[in-house]
Motif scaffolding. Sequence first.
Motif, PDB file in Angstrom:
ATOM      1  N   ALA A 242       0.850  -1.192   0.000  1.00 39.99           N
ATOM      2  CA  ALA A 242       0.000   0.000   0.000  1.00 39.99           C
ATOM      3  C   ALA A 242       0.882   1.237   0.000  1.00 39.99           C
ATOM      4  N   LEU A 243       0.548   2.193  -0.843  1.00 42.43           N
ATOM      5  CA  LEU A 243       1.321   3.428  -0.925  1.00 42.43           C
ATOM      6  C   LEU A 243       0.943   4.362   0.215  1.00 42.43           C
ATOM      7  N   ALA A 244       1.905   5.143   0.681  1.00 40.29           N
ATOM      8  CA  ALA A 244       1.653   6.074   1.783  1.00 40.29           C
ATOM      9  C   ALA A 244       0.547   7.053   1.412  1.00 40.29           C
ATOM     10  N   SER A 245       0.521   7.453   0.162  1.00 40.90           N
ATOM     11  CA  SER A 245      -0.561   8.315  -0.332  1.00 40.90           C
ATOM     12  C   SER A 245      -0.803   7.956  -1.791  1.00 40.90           C
ATOM     13  N   PRO A 246      -2.015   8.071  -2.290  1.00 41.56           N
ATOM     14  CA  PRO A 246      -2.311   7.701  -3.680  1.00 41.56           C
ATOM     15  C   PRO A 246      -1.447   8.476  -4.670  1.00 41.56           C
TER      16      PRO A 246
END
Length: 740
Positions: free
Chosen positions: A592-596
Motif C-alpha cells: 500500500a502506498l503512503a498516499s495515492p
Amino acid sequence: MTETPPDTDIRQLDENTVARIAAGEVVERPASAVKELLENSLDADADTVDVTVEEGGTELIRVADDGRGMREADVRAAVREHTTSKIDGLEDLESGVATLGFRGEALHTIGSVSRVTIKSRPRDGDAAGDAGTELVYEGGEVTTVEPTGCPAGTIVEVDDLFYNTPARRKFLKTTATEFAHVNRIVTRYALANPDVAVSLTHDGREVFATTGQGDLQAAVMAVYGREVASAMISLEADGDELPPGPLESVNGLVSHPETNRSSREYLATYVNGRAVTADAIREGIMGAYGTQLGGDRYPFVTLFLEVPGDAVDVNVHPRKREVRFDDDDAVRRQVDAAVESALLEHGLLRSHAPRGRSAPAEARVDPGSAETTKRTASETGSAAEADSESASSADGVAGEGVSATAPSADGSAADGATDATSAEPTAAGPRSSASSSAGDSAGAGSTSPSSASAVAGNSSAEPAPRSSTTDQSNTLSETGSTEGESEATADSAGAASTETSTATRTSSPDPDPARKFAAATEQRTLTGEPATGDETEFDSLPTLRVLGQLDDTYLVCETEDGLALIDQHAADERVNYERLQRAFADDPAAQALASPVELELTAVEAEAFESYREALSRLGFYADRTDDRTVAVTTVPAVLEETLEPERVRDVLASFLEGDRESGAETIDALADEFLGDLACYPSITGNTSLTEGSVVDLLAALDDCENPYACPHGRPVIVQFDAREIEDRFERDYPGHQG
C-alpha cells in the motif's frame, strides 16, 4: 460446328464472392473501415470530422464530416467497384499520389460485408435548402436511394460489420482491443491534421476532441494529455540541415527521453501527410535516442516527413499503411540526424559522449604482434583507454587468452593488475630488455612483451617468464606511485617510444619460425583459468560443459553429442517468469502506498482502464478513476524483492492491449500471465553482458529447475543444439577417402 467447352474444374467466381474476398484485404477489422472513411472525409476538405463507434466498432461506425459532399449521381457512383475522383489513371499513381485514398474500393468493399447508409449534400449547392441524398447499400447491393434532409457534407454509417461473413466476425478480438485499434487510427489522423477538429466517441462517451486550430501541441494534449504534451520538444530540419538523402524536410514533436512507454503505439510518423510505418523511420528515431532509452522503451513522436513523390512508393500495402523508399539507408540517417539535433539543442543528449553505459573500444590484436597494441593505443588517444580495454578483458570470453591476473569475487580484475596497466600516461608501447633503463624510469608504465601480449588478449600456452623490469613496475604500482612521479615519467617514456618500439620488434624471437601463428591452444574457462573439463549433469537440460561466451550474449557449451548455444537473456527470462508464476500462484504480495499516486493516462489507456480494472487488481495494482483521464493508484505489487512503480500501470494496460486476444478468451488469469511474461523480461540478464563462470553455472542450474527450460515466456528458444553429425556435415568430413 460448335466447339465443345473444355472439361475443367476451374471456374470464374461471381462478383458477390469476389467482393467479399476483396473486403477481407481492405476491411480487416472495424479500424480498417474507420481508416477508409476518415481518409475520405479528409480528402473532401472537411474542417470537422466526428467519429462514433459502438462495441469497438463491431455494432456501429459513424463518420460525419462537413466536407464538399456529393450529389445523387456521385453517391450512386461512389459505391461501385474501383470508382474514385482522386486519380485518373496509372500516370497519377506513378507520379506520386497526393490524396489519402485512391484505390476506389472503400465504400464498395465495406458495403459488401455490412449495412451502409450514406447521407450527403454538396457544400456548394444551388441553395441552402437543397435536399441531400440517402443511399442504403447492404451486402453489396444498393437497396434504396432517396432524397433526405441533412447538413452539408457526408455522413456514413456502418452497421453490423461482417454480419454476412460469420468466420470473419468470429475472429475479431475483444471490444477493448478492437477499440484500441480504432483509437490508434483516429489519433494518427487527428495529429496529422491539427487544422481539422477531430473527435472520437465510444459507447456514448467522448474519448477526445481536438480544436482544429492548427496547433499541433494542442492536438497532442487532446489525445495524450497535458503531461505528455509538456514533455514534447519541437523539431524542424530541412535542406542543408539534413544529410544527403531523399527527404526534403523533417518536422514535428518528439518527447523528452524520460517520457516514454513500453509500446510503439505512440510513434506516429507521416510521409507526405499519410500516416505510415517504415522500418527506416523507426530505426532513425530510436538511433537518435540511443541508450537514453532502455531497449524496451519508446518515446512519444509525431513526425512529418516530406519527400518527392517519385522517391517513395505508397502502393505497397492494401491498407496503405506501409511505404517503401528508394534509399532506406539515407532516410534512416536523415531522421536520426534531425531527431538527435533537436534533442541535443534542448540538452537532452550528451554530445560526443557515450549514452548510458558505454562498451570499451575494440582492440584487435594479431597473434604475436606487439606493434598492433601500440598502434591501437595511439589511435584511441591515450594508453589509459587501451589499458582499460585490456584489463576489462579479464572478465571476458573463454578462448581469448586473458591476463593471468585472477579476478576478484565480483568478477573484476584485481586492483594491482588495474594499477599496473593504467598508470602510464602515454602510448609508449611494450619494452624489451634492450630498453630497460627507459623502462625503469617509466616505472609502472612498462611491461614485458609477453605480459603485454597476454593483457591484450593473446596469451601463449606457456607464458614466458616476466622480466625484472616488469616485476619492479608491478611492485611499484601495487604500493602506489605519486601523481608527480607519473607526470615525471611521461616525458621520458614518450621520448623513448620510437626507438624502443623498433627494439621490441627485433629482439622478440619467434618461438617456431615454421609456424605462422602462435595462438593459444589451451582451453580456458570464462575467467581465463585453464579449463578443468568438468561436466555438469542436469535433470532436464543435457549434460553440459561450459566453454565460454559468444558476443557476451550466448553461452557456448559442449554436449555429449555436439555443441549447444544458450541465449542468456532468454534463459534468465524463463527463470524469472517461473519465479513470478509461483509468487502469483496465490494472492500476490502488494504494498500500500503512503498516499495515492495520480497518473494521467492517454486516451487509449484511459479507455482500456475500465475493461482491465479487475485484471490490474489481480496483479496487485489497485487504482480508481478520479476523472476521465486520471487514475489514483493506491496499491502496487511487490515482486522480485522490489516494489513496482505506480507508473507501471500504463505498461500493464499496453501489454493487455497488444496481446490482441481472441474474443471470449479474455480471462483474468490469462491477462495476468501475459503481464508476468513481460515483467520477467525487465530484470533479466541482457545480451552484451560478460558473465563469470560461477554466475553461468548458477543460471544453468536455475534453468534446469524450470518446468520448461527450452523456451522463454514469449516463445523464443532458449537453447539451440548442434549434434556431431550436423557439425561434420558443415565441415564436409564425409567426403570419399577421408580417414578422420
